[in-house]
Enzyme design. Structure first.
Site, mmCIF file in Angstrom:
data_model
loop_
_atom_site.group_PDB
_atom_site.id
_atom_site.type_symbol
_atom_site.label_atom_id
_atom_site.label_comp_id
_atom_site.label_asym_id
_atom_site.label_seq_id
_atom_site.Cartn_x
_atom_site.Cartn_y
_atom_site.Cartn_z
ATOM 1 N N CYS A 1 0.828 -1.214 0.000
ATOM 2 C CA CYS A 1 0.000 0.000 0.000
ATOM 3 C C CYS A 1 0.854 1.252 0.000
ATOM 4 O O CYS A 1 0.809 2.049 -0.924
ATOM 5 C CB CYS A 1 -0.889 0.003 1.236
ATOM 6 S SG CYS A 1 -1.798 -1.494 1.383
HETATM 7 N N1 SAJ Z 1 7.522 2.173 8.205
HETATM 8 C C1 SAJ Z 1 8.674 2.869 8.540
HETATM 9 N N2 SAJ Z 1 8.614 3.803 9.538
HETATM 10 C C2 SAJ Z 1 7.442 4.072 10.204
HETATM 11 C C3 SAJ Z 1 6.281 3.349 9.844
HETATM 12 C C4 SAJ Z 1 6.337 2.404 8.849
HETATM 13 O O1 SAJ Z 1 9.736 2.660 7.963
HETATM 14 O O2 SAJ Z 1 7.452 4.915 11.109
HETATM 15 C C5 SAJ Z 1 7.563 1.201 7.121
HETATM 16 C C6 SAJ Z 1 7.168 -0.193 7.559
HETATM 17 O O3 SAJ Z 1 8.298 -0.913 8.004
HETATM 18 C C7 SAJ Z 1 6.586 -0.787 6.274
HETATM 19 C C8 SAJ Z 1 5.996 0.414 5.553
HETATM 20 O O4 SAJ Z 1 6.584 1.573 6.154
HETATM 21 O O5 SAJ Z 1 7.620 -1.328 5.478
HETATM 22 C C9 SAJ Z 1 4.461 0.483 5.664
HETATM 23 O O6 SAJ Z 1 4.161 0.417 7.019
HETATM 24 P P1 SAJ Z 1 2.653 0.631 7.583
HETATM 25 O O7 SAJ Z 1 2.761 0.671 9.075
HETATM 26 O O8 SAJ Z 1 1.981 1.753 6.916
HETATM 27 O O9 SAJ Z 1 1.974 -0.748 7.254
HETATM 28 P P2 SAJ Z 1 0.943 -1.338 6.163
HETATM 29 O O10 SAJ Z 1 1.332 -0.897 4.803
HETATM 30 O O11 SAJ Z 1 0.787 -2.776 6.452
HETATM 31 O O12 SAJ Z 1 -0.476 -0.760 6.554
HETATM 32 C C10 SAJ Z 1 -0.852 0.438 6.124
HETATM 33 C C11 SAJ Z 1 -1.807 0.909 7.213
HETATM 34 N N3 SAJ Z 1 -0.985 1.217 8.384
HETATM 35 C C12 SAJ Z 1 -1.236 2.106 9.327
HETATM 36 O O13 SAJ Z 1 -2.126 2.915 9.217
HETATM 37 C C13 SAJ Z 1 -0.419 2.045 10.571
HETATM 38 C C14 SAJ Z 1 -2.567 1.967 6.611
HETATM 39 O O14 SAJ Z 1 -1.667 2.927 6.145
HETATM 40 C C15 SAJ Z 1 -3.460 1.368 5.550
HETATM 41 O O15 SAJ Z 1 -4.677 1.014 6.166
HETATM 42 C C16 SAJ Z 1 -2.904 0.114 4.919
HETATM 43 O O16 SAJ Z 1 -1.511 0.300 4.855
HETATM 44 C C17 SAJ Z 1 -3.522 -0.036 3.550
HETATM 45 O O17 SAJ Z 1 -3.991 -1.136 3.299
HETATM 46 O O18 SAJ Z 1 -3.573 0.953 2.823
#
Ligand code: SAJ
Length: 445
Positions: A278
């Site tokens: 995503c």
């Molecule tokens: N990441 C970082 N630093 C951070 C947070 C995340 O490097 O501070 C990285 C993570 O390791 C990962 C990527 O970013 O590789 C995405 O992380 P994420 O926490 O956004 O996880 P996703 O993609 O599984 O889930 C996200 C949802 N997450 C949150 O809201 C916390 C949300 O954005 C959406 O509901 C979902 O994608 C979607 O399906 O769109």
């Protein structure tokens, strides 16, 4: 006076006298199917993957967020069943489309799954049908791409009168227990106000709160803004890391300290790069759409540039720390800890750990990995299998890179066994006092 189509469908929603179809049974569709089945509807899950269909009909879940003990009773009671036969849509009153929306190699949106789902529905469109697109896509998809296909196939049916078309973005955060499909507020926009009323009535019967917006475009953009917000702020966190590298400071210490501000700050942390299906993808849908309108979304482009450069940054850190130890990267044994795209999930999609492994391999390092949730995968043509004896692998590695901080690891134990550690998640160094325990030459954040 006979009831309008809208009145009769709303009555049937209230009496749960409705057959709900969920098209696409992945990490979005299966939890949604369970939520509607638990709300008392008869639910048909539709997927092209026969294996998924068979598993579901045996009450066996392949989605971490839906355990077997939640799925099995729904299947046993007949509330939920799965099929790969799209003709079932002839007998369904609503269909929620939860299919993947990846990027093409060119970086342009790939809405082919949405198009095939739309064509399958269009052929079976009938009076009273409710169609809700959940797949993340660029603003305009619902009205400019989907609606015309429905009108081509069913000229006699009018949107908002005979059938109802909405967009409602998914907000599933895989692995999260506190916010679920059922209790996460759900944004929804309709092609007409009657579409929104019907779509909202349906979804409010299974989801605790629905947030109506004025159009499907507003709902489509809402989702992209949510995920672009994350990508841009993660990009900023990664740039703070690069800044701290220049200043000889610890980015995690600085960000954790900034996060003590009780207002006006939201914590994001540096990492190995941006993974998942995503966050790396959705902002590209927005910047692509804006480019067609002659606008460059500079924040998105810059965040993408920084985030995609992080694997290279971390490989340079490994080269530097080995160099200080008198070892070239070529021929050195590098063990990567955690390859999934984020902690506590077993999903590899767009994982930056894979980019790091490819870069290490291309520079001649001997690569291996350990991940309790990923037993094996193929890196281009190279078969990779998670090491079985972690202690031995730690002790024999010239350098260990921590890419994914699964909660199951004992980080102090890992550091004690490893000779050199490059830690993209600063697993131990969140608190100031622990930073001093490890001298700089052993740990490169
Ligand atoms: N990441 C970082 N630093 C951070 C947070 C995340 O490097 O501070 C990285 C993570 O390791 C990962 C990527 O970013 O590789 C995405 O992380 P994420 O926490 O956004 O996880 P996703 O993609 O599984 O889930 C996200 C949802 N997450 C949150 O809201 C916390 C949300 O954005 C959406 O509901 C979902 O994608 C979607 O399906 O769109």
């Amino acid at each position: 006076m006979s009831k309008t189509v809208q009145q009769s469908i709303e009555d049937r929603i209230a009496s749960r006298d409705l057959r709900v179809a969920i098209l696409g049974l992945g990490y979005v569709g299966l939890p949604l199917a369970a939520a509607f089945a638990e709300a008392g509807f008869s639910v048909i899950g539709i997927d092209v993957d026969e294996k998924k269909v068979r598993l579901i009909n045996r009450g066996a879940s392949y989605i971490e967020d839906i355990p077997n003990d939640r799925l099995a009773p729904l299947v046993a009671s007949g509330s939920l069943r799965a099929t790969s036969d799209f003709n079932i849509l002839d007998t369904c009153d609503s269909v929620s489309v939860c299919v993947p929306t990846p990027l093409r190699k060119t970086g342009a949106p790939d809405i082919s799954h949405i198009l095939s789902a739309t064509d399958a529905i269009a052929k079976r469109l009938h009076p009273g049908m409710i169609i809700v697109l959940e797949s993340t896509t660029y603003p305009g998809t619902t009205t400019e791409v989907i609606l015309p296909r429905f009108h081509q196939e069913a000229m006699n049916l009018g949107v908002g009168k005979d059938f109802f078309l909405c967009f409602s973005p998914e907000r599933v955060d895989p692995g999260r227990k506190d916010w679920t499909t059922k209790n996460t507020p759900k944004v929804m926009g309709g092609v007409t106000s009657s579409c929104l009323q019907v779509g909202q009535a349906l979804y409010e019967s299974a989801i605790e709160s629905v947030v109506p917006v004025s159009s499907t475009e507003a709902a489509e953009l809402t989702k992209l803004v949510e995920n672009t917000f994350r990508a841009v702020n993660i990009g900023l966190a990664n740039e703070v890391l690069l800044i701290c590298d220049k200043l000889g400071l610890n980015a995690w210490e600085v960000i954790e300290a900034a996060a003590t501000k009780p207002f006006g700050f939201m914590k994001f942390l540096p990492g190995p790069g941006l993974g998942g299906h995503c966050i790396p993808i959705d902002p590209q849908y927005l910047s692509w759409k804006l480019r067609t309108l002659g606008y460059t979304a500079r924040f998105i482009e810059l965040a993408t540039e920084i985030n995609t450069a992080m694997p290279k940054y971390w490989v340079h850190c490994i080269q530097d720390i080995l160099n200080e130890d008198g070892k070239p990267l070529r021929g050195s044994n590098v063990l990567v800890i955690g390859v999934a795209y984020k902690k506590n999930v077993g999903d590899l999609r767009e994982s930056p750990a894979l980019d790091i492994l490819k870069l290490l391999r291309d520079k001649g390092a001997e690569i291996s990995y350990h991940d309790p949730l990923v037993s094996a995968f193929t890196l281009d043509e190279l078969e990779m299998v998670s090491v079985t004896d972690l202690d031995r692998a730690l002790e024999s590695a010239d350098c260990v890179l921590i890419a994914t901080d699964h909660a199951s690891y004992d980080w102090a134990e890992l550091y004690a066994r490893a000779r050199l550690v490059v830690d993209t998640r600063a697993t131990l160094h969140r608190e100031q006092d622990e930073i001093l325990q490890y001298s700089q030459e052993q740990v490169k954040l």
